[in-house]
Write an enzyme that holds these catalytic residues in place. Structure first.
Site, PDB file in Angstrom:
ATOM      1  N   HIS A  18       0.837  -1.206   0.000  1.00 46.70           N
ATOM      2  CA  HIS A  18       0.000   0.000   0.000  1.00 46.70           C
ATOM      3  C   HIS A  18       0.875   1.260   0.000  1.00 46.70           C
ATOM      4  O   HIS A  18       0.612   2.216  -0.735  1.00 46.70           O
ATOM      5  CB  HIS A  18      -0.868   0.051   1.263  1.00 46.70           C
ATOM      6  CG  HIS A  18      -1.930  -1.008   1.353  1.00 46.70           C
ATOM      7  ND1 HIS A  18      -2.110  -1.784   2.464  1.00 46.70           N
ATOM      8  CD2 HIS A  18      -2.896  -1.389   0.475  1.00 46.70           C
ATOM      9  CE1 HIS A  18      -3.125  -2.607   2.279  1.00 46.70           C
ATOM     10  NE2 HIS A  18      -3.618  -2.390   1.076  1.00 46.70           N
ATOM     11  N   LYS A  42     -19.251  -5.546   8.838  1.00 49.22           N
ATOM     12  CA  LYS A  42     -18.114  -6.473   8.872  1.00 49.22           C
ATOM     13  C   LYS A  42     -17.039  -5.894   9.756  1.00 49.22           C
ATOM     14  O   LYS A  42     -16.704  -4.715   9.642  1.00 49.22           O
ATOM     15  CB  LYS A  42     -17.506  -6.613   7.460  1.00 49.22           C
ATOM     16  CG  LYS A  42     -18.206  -7.603   6.573  1.00 49.22           C
ATOM     17  CD  LYS A  42     -17.324  -7.896   5.372  1.00 49.22           C
ATOM     18  CE  LYS A  42     -18.140  -8.434   4.212  1.00 49.22           C
ATOM     19  NZ  LYS A  42     -17.447  -8.240   2.933  1.00 49.22           N
ATOM     20  N   ARG A  91      -2.068  -6.077  -8.434  1.00 53.24           N
ATOM     21  CA  ARG A  91      -1.050  -7.097  -8.243  1.00 53.24           C
ATOM     22  C   ARG A  91      -1.228  -8.147  -9.343  1.00 53.24           C
ATOM     23  O   ARG A  91      -1.016  -7.869 -10.497  1.00 53.24           O
ATOM     24  CB  ARG A  91      -1.182  -7.728  -6.849  1.00 53.24           C
ATOM     25  CG  ARG A  91      -0.688  -6.853  -5.740  1.00 53.24           C
ATOM     26  CD  ARG A  91      -1.235  -7.269  -4.408  1.00 53.24           C
ATOM     27  NE  ARG A  91      -2.680  -7.114  -4.389  1.00 53.24           N
ATOM     28  CZ  ARG A  91      -3.440  -7.185  -3.312  1.00 53.24           C
ATOM     29  NH1 ARG A  91      -2.906  -7.472  -2.162  1.00 53.24           N
ATOM     30  NH2 ARG A  91      -4.737  -6.999  -3.386  1.00 53.24           N
ATOM     31  N   SER A 129      -3.000  -7.777   2.725  1.00 51.54           N
ATOM     32  CA  SER A 129      -3.295  -7.716   4.159  1.00 51.54           C
ATOM     33  C   SER A 129      -3.757  -9.084   4.653  1.00 51.54           C
ATOM     34  O   SER A 129      -3.397  -9.507   5.749  1.00 51.54           O
ATOM     35  CB  SER A 129      -4.370  -6.668   4.431  1.00 51.54           C
ATOM     36  OG  SER A 129      -3.919  -5.396   4.039  1.00 51.54           O
TER      37      SER A 129
HETATM   38  P1  ADP Z   1      -5.688  -6.044   0.393  1.00 51.27           P
HETATM   39  O1  ADP Z   1      -6.079  -6.519  -0.974  1.00 51.27           O
HETATM   40  O2  ADP Z   1      -4.229  -6.165   0.695  1.00 51.27           O
HETATM   41  O3  ADP Z   1      -6.584  -6.514   1.510  1.00 51.27           O
HETATM   42  P2  ADP Z   1      -6.990  -3.422   0.281  1.00 51.27           P
HETATM   43  O4  ADP Z   1      -8.367  -3.870   0.135  1.00 51.27           O
HETATM   44  O5  ADP Z   1      -6.707  -2.547   1.443  1.00 51.27           O
HETATM   45  O6  ADP Z   1      -5.864  -4.512   0.385  1.00 51.27           O
HETATM   46  O7  ADP Z   1      -6.485  -2.765  -1.073  1.00 51.27           O
HETATM   47  C1  ADP Z   1      -6.600  -1.439  -1.428  1.00 51.27           C
HETATM   48  C2  ADP Z   1      -5.977  -1.242  -2.776  1.00 51.27           C
HETATM   49  O8  ADP Z   1      -4.564  -1.442  -2.669  1.00 51.27           O
HETATM   50  C3  ADP Z   1      -6.436  -2.205  -3.864  1.00 51.27           C
HETATM   51  O9  ADP Z   1      -6.457  -1.519  -5.104  1.00 51.27           O
HETATM   52  C4  ADP Z   1      -5.362  -3.263  -3.877  1.00 51.27           C
HETATM   53  O10 ADP Z   1      -5.275  -3.890  -5.128  1.00 51.27           O
HETATM   54  C5  ADP Z   1      -4.144  -2.409  -3.604  1.00 51.27           C
HETATM   55  N1  ADP Z   1      -3.063  -3.189  -3.047  1.00 51.27           N
HETATM   56  C6  ADP Z   1      -3.072  -3.929  -1.921  1.00 51.27           C
HETATM   57  N2  ADP Z   1      -1.871  -4.527  -1.728  1.00 51.27           N
HETATM   58  C7  ADP Z   1      -1.089  -4.144  -2.771  1.00 51.27           C
HETATM   59  C8  ADP Z   1       0.252  -4.437  -3.173  1.00 51.27           C
HETATM   60  N3  ADP Z   1       1.003  -5.289  -2.479  1.00 51.27           N
HETATM   61  N4  ADP Z   1       0.710  -3.874  -4.316  1.00 51.27           N
HETATM   62  C9  ADP Z   1      -0.088  -3.051  -5.027  1.00 51.27           C
HETATM   63  N5  ADP Z   1      -1.350  -2.742  -4.727  1.00 51.27           N
HETATM   64  C10 ADP Z   1      -1.850  -3.284  -3.615  1.00 51.27           C
END
Ligand code: ADP
Length: 165
Positions: A18, A42, A91, A129
């Site tokens: 992130h 949730k 990703r 996460s």
């Molecule tokens: P996660 O998928 O890790 O639970 P979130 O729902 O918080 O994370 O994701 C928020 C945004 O950040 C989404 O667009 C997700 O694709 C992106 N994201 C999460 N982890 C990464 C990463 N390692 N590299 C690039 N983008 C990421």
């Protein structure tokens, strides 16, 4: 005109993946709101307040970054906060279909708002996460994948949950 973007996610908790998107996003946008988007029905591992606090600690006091939370329609938040762009990270291919659908529905809901994607930094390709929580809950080391403060909070959370705290 200032270029403003909103980076929404669960951030439960924030990871180095992130953080990479936040830092790189700031090369294109003047202001960035990191938005903890949550569903009130949730509950995550960390409360919305804890997630926001961790994000604040990790990004420091950069005046270009704002941290906020929201549980309604994302495009309305973006519009009401004067932003034009939703920033998302990509990703693996598995992210693509979901992100594509979200981008299309959000565009349909508000044509003035664009979703912009940044490809993950190769180091963070498998950092999510959920995987981090899974590994940490079983005592696996996630050092290097999350900021130090997040590592400490994860360890504290799981030692309480697993009855060792
Ligand atoms: P996660 O998928 O890790 O639970 P979130 O729902 O918080 O994370 O994701 C928020 C945004 O950040 C989404 O667009 C997700 O694709 C992106 N994201 C999460 N982890 C990464 C990463 N390692 N590299 C690039 N983008 C990421």
């Amino acid at each position: 005109m200032e270029r403003m973007a909103v980076y929404p996610g669960s951030f439960d908790p924030i990871t180095n993946g992130h953080l990479d998107i936040i830092k790189r996003g700031l090369r294109f946008f003047d202001r960035l709101t990191v938005l903890v988007a949550y569903n009130p029905n949730k509950s995550g591992l960390f409360s919305v307040e804890e997630r926001m606090e961790l994000i604040r600690q990790v990004v420091g006091d950069d005046p270009r970054i704002r941290v906020d939370s929201f549980s309604g329609l994302l495009v309305n938040y973006v519009r009401d906060n004067g932003a034009q762009v939703i920033l998302r990270g990509l990703r693996a291919l598995s992210d693509f279909e979901y992100e594509f659908q979200m981008a299309l529905i959000n565009r349909r809901l508000n044509r003035d708002i664009e979703t912009v994607f940044l490809m993950t930094g190769y180091k963070w390709f498998y950092t999510s996460s959920n995987l981090i929580k899974e590994a940490a809950s079983h005592g696996g080391s996630v050092r290097g994948l999350v900021p130090e403060i997040v590592l400490q909070k994860l360890q504290a959370k799981y030692s309480t949950i697993n009855g060792k705290g």
